[in-house]
Design a protein around this motif. Sequence first.
Motif, PDB file in Angstrom:
ATOM      1  N   ASN A 185      -3.081   4.557  -2.925  1.00  0.00           N
ATOM      2  CA  ASN A 185      -2.061   5.331  -2.222  1.00  0.00           C
ATOM      3  C   ASN A 185      -2.488   6.775  -1.976  1.00  0.00           C
ATOM      4  O   ASN A 185      -1.761   7.537  -1.361  1.00  0.00           O
ATOM      5  N   ALA A 207      -4.375  -3.005  -2.439  1.00  0.00           N
ATOM      6  CA  ALA A 207      -2.998  -2.629  -2.096  1.00  0.00           C
ATOM      7  C   ALA A 207      -2.462  -1.450  -2.900  1.00  0.00           C
ATOM      8  O   ALA A 207      -1.518  -0.792  -2.473  1.00  0.00           O
ATOM      9  N   ALA A 244      -4.094  -2.637   3.448  1.00  0.00           N
ATOM     10  CA  ALA A 244      -3.048  -3.593   3.103  1.00  0.00           C
ATOM     11  C   ALA A 244      -1.736  -3.370   3.855  1.00  0.00           C
ATOM     12  O   ALA A 244      -0.944  -4.298   4.011  1.00  0.00           O
ATOM     13  N   ASN A 245      -1.499  -2.137   4.330  1.00  0.00           N
ATOM     14  CA  ASN A 245      -0.209  -1.846   4.957  1.00  0.00           C
ATOM     15  C   ASN A 245      -0.295  -0.627   5.879  1.00  0.00           C
ATOM     16  O   ASN A 245      -1.318   0.043   5.943  1.00  0.00           O
ATOM     17  N   LYS A 246       0.807  -0.342   6.590  1.00  0.00           N
ATOM     18  CA  LYS A 246       0.853   0.776   7.542  1.00  0.00           C
ATOM     19  C   LYS A 246       0.662   2.128   6.856  1.00  0.00           C
ATOM     20  O   LYS A 246       0.050   3.030   7.423  1.00  0.00           O
ATOM     21  N   LYS A 247       1.192   2.266   5.655  1.00  0.00           N
ATOM     22  CA  LYS A 247       1.077   3.529   4.924  1.00  0.00           C
ATOM     23  C   LYS A 247      -0.399   3.847   4.633  1.00  0.00           C
ATOM     24  O   LYS A 247      -0.849   4.974   4.822  1.00  0.00           O
ATOM     25  N   GLN A 248      -1.143   2.847   4.192  1.00  0.00           N
ATOM     26  CA  GLN A 248      -2.574   3.041   3.946  1.00  0.00           C
ATOM     27  C   GLN A 248      -3.308   3.366   5.244  1.00  0.00           C
ATOM     28  O   GLN A 248      -4.188   4.223   5.260  1.00  0.00           O
ATOM     29  N   LYS A 249      -2.950   2.684   6.315  1.00  0.00           N
ATOM     30  CA  LYS A 249      -3.616   2.914   7.598  1.00  0.00           C
ATOM     31  C   LYS A 249      -3.464   4.371   8.022  1.00  0.00           C
ATOM     32  O   LYS A 249      -4.428   5.010   8.440  1.00  0.00           O
ATOM     33  N   ILE A 271      -4.936  -3.683   9.586  1.00  0.00           N
ATOM     34  CA  ILE A 271      -4.095  -4.163   8.488  1.00  0.00           C
ATOM     35  C   ILE A 271      -4.371  -5.652   8.287  1.00  0.00           C
ATOM     36  O   ILE A 271      -4.363  -6.427   9.241  1.00  0.00           O
TER      37      ILE A 271
END
Length: 86
Positions: A45, A42, A64-69, A85
């Motif tokens: 970044n 997570a 872990a999240n939309k930002k990573q995707k 995710i």
Amino acid sequence: MLCRSITIPKTITKLDKTYKVTAISKTAFKKNQKVTQITLGANVNTIEKKAFQKCKNLKKIIVANKKQKKKVKNSGLEEGVKVVIQ
């Protein structure tokens, strides 16, 4: 059949000190022919361009999240790799 999964942890501990894992360099997995799945911790970044370049057997990256995707998809990911995710 190849079945090699790699997990990038949220943190690592070295000499009794804990560090966040926050980035994947541009050549981290370049031309890796064995890896089929990667799971990102997570805290990641930053994902540099070409980090997953020419990973012919890579089928799935778990984030872990939309930002990573979004960052994974913008890193020059090879065609056909699923980013999900968890």
